[in-house]
Design a protein around this motif. Structure first.
Motif, short mmCIF file in Angstrom:
data_model
loop_
_atom_site.label_atom_id
_atom_site.label_comp_id
_atom_site.label_asym_id
_atom_site.label_seq_id
_atom_site.Cartn_x
_atom_site.Cartn_y
_atom_site.Cartn_z
N THR A 1 0.87 -1.18 0.00
CA THR A 1 0.00 0.00 0.00
C THR A 1 0.91 1.23 0.00
O THR A 1 1.67 1.46 0.93
N ILE A 2 0.85 1.99 -1.07
CA ILE A 2 1.84 3.06 -1.29
C ILE A 2 1.41 4.35 -0.58
O ILE A 2 0.25 4.77 -0.65
N ALA A 3 2.35 4.94 0.13
CA ALA A 3 2.10 6.22 0.78
C ALA A 3 1.95 7.31 -0.28
O ALA A 3 2.52 7.24 -1.37
N THR A 4 1.15 8.32 0.03
CA THR A 4 1.02 9.46 -0.86
C THR A 4 2.28 10.33 -0.75
O THR A 4 3.12 10.14 0.14
N GLN A 5 2.40 11.30 -1.64
CA GLN A 5 3.57 12.18 -1.59
C GLN A 5 3.59 12.94 -0.27
O GLN A 5 4.66 13.06 0.36
N ALA A 6 2.40 13.40 0.16
CA ALA A 6 2.34 14.14 1.43
C ALA A 6 2.76 13.25 2.59
O ALA A 6 3.49 13.67 3.49
N GLU A 7 2.30 11.96 2.57
CA GLU A 7 2.65 11.05 3.65
C GLU A 7 4.16 10.73 3.62
O GLU A 7 4.80 10.60 4.66
N ALA A 8 4.70 10.56 2.40
CA ALA A 8 6.12 10.26 2.27
C ALA A 8 6.97 11.43 2.77
O ALA A 8 7.97 11.24 3.47
N GLU A 9 6.56 12.66 2.42
CA GLU A 9 7.33 13.83 2.82
C GLU A 9 7.19 14.07 4.33
O GLU A 9 8.14 14.50 4.98
N ALA A 10 5.97 13.76 4.88
CA ALA A 10 5.77 13.96 6.32
C ALA A 10 6.55 12.93 7.13
O ALA A 10 7.07 13.23 8.21
#
Length: 517
Positions: free
Chosen positions: A401-410
């Motif tokens: 389940t891939i993290a979103t860009q916002a989740e990855a950056e956070a």
């Protein structure tokens, strides 16, 4: 002529004349046998006198019976008399009972209820009717005003089984019903089942593995921040947070490059085709070309998957097995196998092959013991999705389940996975200056200032005071001096990168401060 002198006595016996008894009359005396002929007559007369006396006494004592006095009762056959000094005969009692029963039935009514109809006064025969459902009504199951017979119930069950709304009995259902062990039910063979429990392997914990107390939960053991940054543990999983922490540590330690020439070259590539690295920092687009005995379709992969076709071997070549420049089809493989079996170089079958052939359950085939197999399905755990887990509708696909860009950056989500793109986006977000702005700030000498943001910040200061210093600390206690204006310096600039959570302070006089944050 005188009478016999009767008395109120009851002699024990009556004298019997003997052949020697003298036949003389006169006053009888049994002792002397005077008047012997009158002795038995007197004894009989005395008995009679005694009986008469007793009868007279009884007659004097007997009265007519009543409701208060016992006595002689007169019988009556009347069923309408109101007398209280007569007794009814059995025939009168029967007549009265028959009359009472008839009148009771005439005043008693039987009433039908529920599905029953009919009824009425019991003064005549009554019929209670319960309507029976037809076979069609029994099979439809929608009529609520008719009764079911055993035949109609059987017909309704048979129709439900034929229509697929009811499962007919089977060996596998009987096996499940007889199962006494708690756990996940698994079909092990035709008509047999077992209970199983999901157990944890390396790096995995399982709760409710047998499903009894709740849904089985498979959880990946997550690495700590120290383990993620060390990169030496091979038995735990990584989350976006741990990946972000590992990347931040690698960047801070200088072991990770924020970007590269090869990635830039791939991004700048304008030609369609298969990407190939040709040298350091350079790439090129290539196309698969056909060689001898081969054909290639979509060699560059643009219109579809590249397809490479081999020249097919003949049956003789397939059976000989000496040609190394041609391909095999299922037919040619079958011909080669048949020839190998006939030649004794290939085994025709085995218990495990028979078990595979007899397997009736769809799924991934797993050998469970010598000569036995079972069908299995790949299931998803935390942060993972599985499509076609049993391989029936297509290849099993296990996806993170891939993290979103916002989740990855956070870097705060611990239940999703990272892709190269998300890692690159996270790295870019953590690169000093990315998404940050210069801000003028006021700072006081000797005061500690901590980087409380989630990313490193850059501090720039200007001083014209000799002896002024700039210091940094990881914990706010132990300080390291990074810049100092000597007695020969007239002015100076200093630029310092402050990692997340670290501190900085200054001594002397620094006239200007700015932070890139």
């Amino acid at each position: 002529m005188a009478d016999l002198p009767e008395t109120d006595t009851y002699p024990a016996g009556v004298y019997q004349f003997e052949t020697t008894t003298p036949a003389v009359g006169g006053a009888p005396n049994r002792a002397t046998m005077a008047g012997a002929m009158n002795v038995p007559l007197l004894e009989l007369a005395n008995r009679t006198r005694w009986l008469k006396t007793r009868v007279d006494q009884l007659l004097a004592a007997v009265v007519a019976a009543s409701t208060t006095v016992a006595g002689i009762v007169r019988l009556s056959t009347s069923t309408s008399s109101t007398a209280t000094d007569m007794a009814a005969t059995p025939s009168a009692v029967k007549a009265a009972n028959d009359n009472a029963n008839t009148r009771a039935l005439q005043t008693t009514t039987i009433t039908a209820a529920g599905l029953a109809t009919g009824g009425g006064s019991l003064g005549a025969d009554r019929t209670i009717t319960v309507p029976a459902a037809t076979q069609a009504e029994a099979e439809a199951g929608t009529v609520d005003t008719k009764a079911m017979t055993p035949l109609k119930v059987a017909q309704a069950i048979a129709a439900a089984i034929a229509g697929g709304t009811l499962q007919a009995g089977s060996a596998i259902l009987s096996a499940i019903s007889a199962l006494a062990t708690a756990g996940i039910i698994v079909r092990t063979a035709a008509g047999t089942v077992e209970t199983r429990a999901v157990t944890g392997g390396t790096g995995v914990t399982v709760t409710n593995g047998n499903g009894v107390a709740g849904n089985p939960t498979i959880t990946l053991t997550i690495a700590t921040q120290a383990e993620a940054e060390a990169g030496t543990i091979d038995t735990k999983g990584m989350t976006p947070l741990k990946v972000a922490q590992a990347i931040a540590a690698a960047i801070a330690g200088g072991t990770l490059q924020a970007g590269s020439a090869i990635l830039s070259a791939i991004s700048a590539l304008a030609t369609a085709g298969i990407i190939v690295r040709t040298a350091a920092g350079t790439v090129a687009a290539r196309t698969i070309a056909a060689g001898t005995g081969m054909t290639v379709t979509n060699g560059d992969g643009v219109a579809g998957n590249p397809t490479v076709a081999l020249t097919i071997a003949t049956q003789a070549e397939a059976e000989a097995g000496t040609i190394d420049t041609k391909g095999m089809t299922p037919l040619k493989v079958a011909q080669a196998i048949a020839a190998a079996i006939a030649g004794g170089t290939l085994q025709a079958g085995s218990a495990i092959l028979s078990a595979i052939s007899a397997l009736a359950t769809a799924g991934i085939i797993v050998r469970t013991a010598a000569g036995t197999v079972a069908a299995r399905t790949i299931t998803a755990g935390t942060g993972v999705t599985v499509a076609n887990g049993n391989g029936v509708a297509g290849n099993p696909t296990i996806a993170l389940t891939i993290a979103t860009q916002a989740e990855a950056e956070a870097g705060t989500i611990d239940t999703k996975g990272m892709t190269p793109l998300k890692v690159a986006q996270a790295i870019a977000a953590m690169t000093p200056g990315y998404g940050q702005t210069w801000q003028a700030v006021a700072r006081t000498a000797g005061t500690s200032y901590q980087n409380t943001t989630t990313r490193p910040i850059t501090v720039m200061a200007y001083s014209e005071a000799q002896g002024s210093t700039m210091q940094v600390s990881t914990n706010g206690t132990t300080w390291v001096t990074l810049a100092s204006l000597t007695t020969t310096d007239t002015n100076g600039f200093v630029e310092i990168l402050i990692p997340v959570g670290h501190y900085y302070r200054y001594t002397g006089t620094w006239s200007q401060f700015a932070e890139l944050r």
